[in-house]
Design an enzyme around this catalytic site. Structure first.
Site, PDB file in Angstrom:
ATOM      1  CG  HIS A  41      19.970 -23.009  17.233  1.00 48.48           C
ATOM      2  ND1 HIS A  41      20.001 -24.386  17.211  1.00 48.48           N
ATOM      3  CD2 HIS A  41      21.106 -22.618  17.849  1.00 48.48           C
ATOM      4  CE1 HIS A  41      21.116 -24.795  17.801  1.00 48.48           C
ATOM      5  NE2 HIS A  41      21.801 -23.751  18.202  1.00 48.48           N
ATOM      6  CG  HIS A  78      24.011 -26.449  16.922  1.00 47.58           C
ATOM      7  ND1 HIS A  78      23.929 -26.251  18.271  1.00 47.58           N
ATOM      8  CD2 HIS A  78      23.759 -27.769  16.717  1.00 47.58           C
ATOM      9  CE1 HIS A  78      23.647 -27.404  18.873  1.00 47.58           C
ATOM     10  NE2 HIS A  78      23.545 -28.342  17.951  1.00 47.58           N
TER      11      HIS A  78
HETATM   12  C1  LIG Z   1      23.538 -19.270  24.605  1.00 46.38           C
HETATM   13  C2  LIG Z   1      23.698 -19.563  23.133  1.00 46.38           C
HETATM   14  C3  LIG Z   1      24.228 -20.783  22.733  1.00 46.38           C
HETATM   15  C4  LIG Z   1      24.376 -21.075  21.382  1.00 46.38           C
HETATM   16  N1  LIG Z   1      25.032 -22.204  21.020  1.00 46.38           N
HETATM   17  C5  LIG Z   1      25.372 -22.389  19.733  1.00 46.38           C
HETATM   18  C6  LIG Z   1      26.219 -23.450  19.354  1.00 46.38           C
HETATM   19  O1  LIG Z   1      26.710 -24.203  20.187  1.00 46.38           O
HETATM   20  N2  LIG Z   1      26.504 -23.593  18.044  1.00 46.38           N
HETATM   21  C7  LIG Z   1      26.004 -22.753  17.095  1.00 46.38           C
HETATM   22  O2  LIG Z   1      26.268 -22.952  15.918  1.00 46.38           O
HETATM   23  N3  LIG Z   1      25.200 -21.736  17.435  1.00 46.38           N
HETATM   24  C8  LIG Z   1      24.911 -21.518  18.725  1.00 46.38           C
HETATM   25  N4  LIG Z   1      24.162 -20.440  19.079  1.00 46.38           N
HETATM   26  C9  LIG Z   1      23.598 -19.601  18.000  1.00 46.38           C
HETATM   27  C10 LIG Z   1      24.610 -18.679  17.321  1.00 46.38           C
HETATM   28  O3  LIG Z   1      25.513 -18.142  18.257  1.00 46.38           O
HETATM   29  C11 LIG Z   1      23.822 -17.571  16.621  1.00 46.38           C
HETATM   30  O4  LIG Z   1      22.913 -18.164  15.721  1.00 46.38           O
HETATM   31  C12 LIG Z   1      24.730 -16.612  15.844  1.00 46.38           C
HETATM   32  O5  LIG Z   1      25.663 -16.006  16.688  1.00 46.38           O
HETATM   33  C13 LIG Z   1      23.889 -15.559  15.149  1.00 46.38           C
HETATM   34  O6  LIG Z   1      24.729 -14.599  14.564  1.00 46.38           O
HETATM   35  P1  LIG Z   1      24.198 -13.143  14.286  1.00 46.38           P
HETATM   36  O7  LIG Z   1      25.336 -12.378  13.705  1.00 46.38           O
HETATM   37  O8  LIG Z   1      22.936 -13.231  13.549  1.00 46.38           O
HETATM   38  O9  LIG Z   1      23.827 -12.552  15.713  1.00 46.38           O
HETATM   39  P2  LIG Z   1      24.739 -12.289  16.991  1.00 46.38           P
HETATM   40  O10 LIG Z   1      25.964 -13.123  16.947  1.00 46.38           O
HETATM   41  O11 LIG Z   1      23.875 -12.438  18.170  1.00 46.38           O
HETATM   42  O12 LIG Z   1      25.201 -10.774  16.820  1.00 46.38           O
HETATM   43  C14 LIG Z   1      24.309  -9.674  16.867  1.00 46.38           C
HETATM   44  C15 LIG Z   1      25.091  -8.498  17.414  1.00 46.38           C
HETATM   45  O13 LIG Z   1      24.382  -7.292  17.181  1.00 46.38           O
HETATM   46  C16 LIG Z   1      24.449  -6.491  18.344  1.00 46.38           C
HETATM   47  N5  LIG Z   1      23.293  -5.600  18.320  1.00 46.38           N
HETATM   48  C17 LIG Z   1      21.985  -5.943  18.396  1.00 46.38           C
HETATM   49  N6  LIG Z   1      21.201  -4.839  18.328  1.00 46.38           N
HETATM   50  C18 LIG Z   1      22.040  -3.791  18.189  1.00 46.38           C
HETATM   51  C19 LIG Z   1      21.841  -2.376  18.061  1.00 46.38           C
HETATM   52  N7  LIG Z   1      20.624  -1.846  18.076  1.00 46.38           N
HETATM   53  N8  LIG Z   1      22.931  -1.575  17.947  1.00 46.38           N
HETATM   54  C20 LIG Z   1      24.183  -2.121  17.938  1.00 46.38           C
HETATM   55  N9  LIG Z   1      24.424  -3.439  18.066  1.00 46.38           N
HETATM   56  C21 LIG Z   1      23.363  -4.257  18.182  1.00 46.38           C
HETATM   57  C22 LIG Z   1      24.429  -7.485  19.472  1.00 46.38           C
HETATM   58  O14 LIG Z   1      24.899  -6.937  20.674  1.00 46.38           O
HETATM   59  C23 LIG Z   1      25.327  -8.588  18.911  1.00 46.38           C
HETATM   60  O15 LIG Z   1      26.684  -8.346  19.197  1.00 46.38           O
HETATM   61  C24 LIG Z   1      23.962 -20.131  20.410  1.00 46.38           C
HETATM   62  C25 LIG Z   1      23.442 -18.914  20.815  1.00 46.38           C
HETATM   63  C26 LIG Z   1      23.319 -18.612  22.157  1.00 46.38           C
HETATM   64  C27 LIG Z   1      22.763 -17.279  22.555  1.00 46.38           C
END
Ligand SMILES: Cc1cc2nc3c(=O)[nH]c(=O)nc-3n(C[C@H](O)[C@H](O)[C@H](O)COP(=O)(O)OP(=O)(O)OC[C@H]3O[C@@H](n4cnc5c(N)ncnc54)[C@H](O)[C@@H]3O)c2cc1C
Ligand SMILES: *[C@@H]1O[C@H](CO)[C@@H](O)[C@H](O)[C@H]1NC(C)=O
Ligand SMILES: *[C@@H]1O[C@H](CO)[C@@H](O)[C@H](O)[C@H]1NC(C)=O
Ligand SMILES: *[C@@H]1O[C@H](CO)[C@@H](O)[C@H](O)[C@H]1NC(C)=O
Ligand SMILES: *[C@@H]1O[C@H](CO)[C@@H](O)[C@H](O)[C@H]1NC(C)=O
Ligand SMILES: *[C@@H]1O[C@H](CO)[C@@H](O)[C@H](O)[C@H]1NC(C)=O
Ligand SMILES: *[C@@H]1O[C@H](CO)[C@@H](O)[C@H](O)[C@H]1NC(C)=O
Ligand SMILES: *[C@@H]1O[C@H](CO)[C@@H](O)[C@H](O)[C@H]1NC(C)=O
Length: 672
Positions: free
Chosen positions: A559, A602
């Site tokens: 997280h 989370h």
């Molecule tokens: C293994 C794991 C388990 C987790 N378990 C939970 C859970 O059970 N419950 C919960 O609430 N949260 C959980 N989380 C946390 C939650 O999934 C994240 O906090 C959330 O997905 C964050 O969203 P985001 O949009 O910020 O990033 P992300 O969902 O990670 O999305 C970022 C996206 O940007 C893309 N990207 C990055 N850099 C570039 C670039 N330069 N060019 C193009 N694309 C790019 C990536 O490929 C990705 O698809 C978990 C995370 C992980 C990794």
């Protein structure tokens, strides 16, 4: 270009906006292989937040929207993504869908380099995560808003606004009677949404240990949660999971916000497109640089392509990806950029700073009871039963500082307040980043620590065969880290230094949390499921023994947040309350990197809400024109049961126009 024109012609002729006659529209769900020269909005990252932004912004028919995602579509591994239990048994970690970052060697963790998985696929980390679905609370959200002072737009981050956004993203379904009874599950329907794109529900299968959880918590003095989804995010409960209960599949940002959409002529999603830099108009004023293009690559950096930006770039690359793109673009701390050899475009000391993460470690027991893991390993008929495979761990509890330290809390708090100067950020600080650190530190020590908010999360895990684990996870760390770059090649991974357990208070909270996890496993009625403690084992008793052991065991709870923190510029902020990057005229960030404090939850729920709120703010700013056929609207369509199938017919209420008929004809031809 051609497409924009045809849409405009249709509009001006008074015909409802309809899908123009183009084969690319036959590719379901707006996922394309070729893109236009320019878009109004370019969203960087098609992860959890990015697909929310793409869906919502393209609801306005006079905005064109592009999402660029570094990873693939995930179609080839869709069954592994979709099946909740496979998050354990067929993990996506060893696949290309995981960025598989590593931290720098962590002094607080025996100099180990810890793994940092992140999703690299449409849906981002929501495609590979553990499906826990809970929420931050009113105290934390309002603490964030209060840190903004009277900044323009600060009110949009009050609990009331955020709560509405949380509900907007959600469709809640209660558990079956049998699961509710065995799992001891309670809920408050009025705290949930009813028609949002993401399903929050419960597995169709559970275990007696889940039902024993809240009782054992009471035995050790932790009250059951009262209304954790309504702002009081503490106490013991069985959390909702991101599961679509109509077919026991994972509900994630792709299934909720992309798959159900009809083809939209103004929306393109390009996978396998890694963004390398944001490019700026060199003639724009130095004070507010205007982004005019985004540079990306589809072949690992050999060929650099660009797409023009008419209005804005919105970064949604996540806590690692968003600061990395800013840094490679020359926006960030001076010392980091000069050491990496990246020309300074706009100095912004806060980029990549204020990194906070939850840190976890588990006590483990052997068991003679069936667990999810033993059933799966046993190869019986249940192994492939979708109902069994819908089981994911979800019994949890958030424990406040009083429950951990008793009367010692204020002494502990005084100690922390006296230590702030020793722990200000080391690298590339600058006065503003230090001020931001102190501000976050003070909120954590003086608003959060003394409140009912959890300092420790306890979690029950029954996914291993023959074993039951209780995890303790630190929620509000005083140790902050940094993400930076050490190269000018945007294909290189950024450097991740979470600075784990640098502050002794973090270590103390985690150690006491672990002791509580042990007591919980020894408490009625849960103790009846445990045969013997296998890790760390009964030999570990003294604080020194706990310390030696836990430093070798700790890992991320996945997280990380706050690396593009919404804070005043004078406190090392990266974005203002309208999510705009300081010093840039038309770049925003909208993902888990934005909240300035990590929450006691989370992070998926809060990130959906943040992206919903960001979309509303941006649409409000541009005064967009909502699509006439509004299953164009994401909400109804995404809520599941009668979602559009993406062919543009089914439940879309888009009028059946002449050009739609042409598309249908074309579709038939194609199928043959
Ligand atoms: C293994 C794991 C388990 C987790 N378990 C939970 C859970 O059970 N419950 C919960 O609430 N949260 C959980 N989380 C946390 C939650 O999934 C994240 O906090 C959330 O997905 C964050 O969203 P985001 O949009 O910020 O990033 P992300 O969902 O990670 O999305 C970022 C996206 O940007 C893309 N990207 C990055 N850099 C570039 C670039 N330069 N060019 C193009 N694309 C790019 C990536 O490929 C990705 O698809 C978990 C995370 C992980 C990794
Ligand atoms: C943001 O705040 C302004 C001012 O209070 C308000 O008018 C607007 O509706 C809010 N926007 C959202 C999306 O909540
Ligand atoms: C830069 O943009 C900010 C936010 O939009 C604005 O407040 C400021 O006045 C602008 N500065 C200049 C020099 O244009
Ligand atoms: C902390 O939790 C305990 C146990 O649930 C409760 O009795 C106590 O009132 C809580 N303390 C605060 C400050 O909320
Ligand atoms: C950058 O840091 C990484 C570790 O995070 C290391 O593997 C790599 O060698 C470093 N690169 C340079 C150019 O120093
Ligand atoms: C969309 O239309 C509205 C109303 O005409 C206008 O105010 C707005 O600027 C338009 N937005 C775009 C992106 O063209
Ligand atoms: C289909 O969607 C409509 C509008 O959102 C809703 O009123 C209706 O109940 C839904 N039908 C089913 C079967 O869910
Ligand atoms: C699950 O059901 C939803 C509709 O509720 C549907 O869109 C989706 O395709 C289904 N998933 C699978 C794998 O069948």
């Amino acid at each position: 270009m051609r497409r924009d024109l045809s849409a405009a012609l249709l509009l001006s002729a008074g015909v409802a906006l309809a899908a123009p006659f183009e084969p690319r529209l036959l590719r379901a769900r707006n996922i394309v292989d070729e893109i236009q020269e320019s878009y109004d909005f370019v969203v960087v990252g098609g992860g959890l937040a990015g697909l929310v932004l793409g869906a919502r912004l393209s609801e306005d028919s006079n905005h064109t929207v592009l999402v660029l995602e570094s990873g693939g579509t995930g179609d080839d591994l869709r069954d592994r993504i979709d099946t909740p239990g496979y998050t354990y048994y067929q993990s996506l970690w060893p696949t290309a869908l995981n960025w598989a970052f590593q931290t720098t060697p962590q002094a607080g963790a025996g100099d180990r380099q810890l793994v940092w998985p992140r999703g690299k696929v449409l849906g981002g980390s929501s495609a590979i995560n553990g499906l826990y679905m809970n929420r931050p609370g009113e105290i934390e959200i309002n603490a964030w808003k209060d840190m903004l002072g009277n900044m323009d737009g600060a009110d949009n981050w009050s609990w009331d606004s955020f709560y509405a956004a949380l509900k907007k993203s959600e469709t809640f379904t209660p558990p079956s009677d049998a699961v509710a009874e065995e799992g001891g599950i309670t809920w408050t329907s009025s705290s949930h949404g009813t028609s949002g794109p993401i399903h929050m529900s419960y597995p169709g299968y559970t275990f007696p240990q889940v039902g024993q959880w809240s009782q054992a918590m009471q035995t050790v003095g932790i009250a059951n949660s009262h209304d954790t989804y309504g702002g009081q995010n503490w106490g013991a409960y069985v959390a909702t999971s991101a599961i679509n209960p109509t077919n026991w599949t994972r509900s994630y940002s792709r299934s909720g916000y992309l798959d159900p959409l009809p083809p939209r002529p103004n929306y393109d999603v390009l996978a396998n497109a890694h963004v390398t830099r944001v490019l700026f108009d060199s003639s724009s004023p130095k004070a507010n640089l205007t982004a005019n293009a985004v540079e990306y690559t589809r072949d690992g950096g050999q060929t650099k392509l660009t797409v023009k930006v008419n209005k804005e770039v919105i970064l949604a690359g996540g806590t690692v990806g968003s600061p990395a793109v800013l840094l490679y673009s020359g926006v960030g701390p001076k010392d980091v950029l000069s050491a990496a050899g990246v020309p300074l475009v706009s100095e912004l000391p806060g980029v990549g700073q204020h990194l906070q993460d939850h840190l976890s470690v588990s006590v483990q027991w052997s068991t003679d009871q069936p667990t999810a893991g033993s059933i799966y390993a046993g190869d019986g008929p249940e192994k492939n039963d979708p109902v069994f495979l819908s089981f994911v761990n979800s019994a949890t509890g958030y424990v406040n500082a009083t429950a951990i330290f008793g009367a010692g809390v204020s002494e502990f708090q005084n100690g922390i307040n006296g230590q702030v100067d020793q722990f200000t950020p080391k690298a590339s600080s600058g006065a503003t980043v230090v001020a931001g650190y102190k501000s976050i530190y003070s909120v954590t020590a003086n608003k959060i620590l003394t409140s009912p908010i959890g300092q420790i999360e306890l979690l029950l895990a029954t996914n291993a065969a023959g074993a039951i684990r209780i995890t303790a996870a630190l929620q509000h760390p005083f140790s902050h880290g940094q993400i930076y770059i050490n190269s000018s090649n945007p294909m290189d991974y950024p450097v991740i230094d979470p600075n784990y357990l640098a502050h002794p208070a973090d270590y103390t909270i985690l150690r006491e949390g672990l002791k509580l996890a042990r007591r919980l496993g020894e408490a009625d009625p849960l103790k009846n499921s445990m045969t013997a403690e296998t890790a760390p084992g009964p030999d570990v008793q003294s604080d020194a023994q706990w310390e030696d052991w836990l430093r070798t065991q700790i890992g991320t709870e996945f997280h990380p947040s706050s690396t593009c923190a919404m804070l005043p510029l004078a406190q090392g902020g990266v974005v203002d309350a309208n999510l705009r990057v300081y010093g840039l005229a038309n770049v925003r960030v909208a993902d888990a990197s934005v909240p300035p404090i990590v929450f006691s939850a989370h992070l998926m729920g809060s990130t959906y809400a943040l992206a919903e709120q960001a979309s509303s703010l941006i649409r409000g700013f541009y005064n967009g024109v909502p699509s006439t056929g509004s299953s164009g609207g994401t909400t109804g369509g995404g809520s599941g049961d009668n979602a559009s199938d993406g062919t543009g017919s089914a439940s879309t209420s888009r009028p059946w126009t002449f050009s739609m008929a042409l598309v249908a004809l074309f579709a038939v031809k194609f199928l043959l």
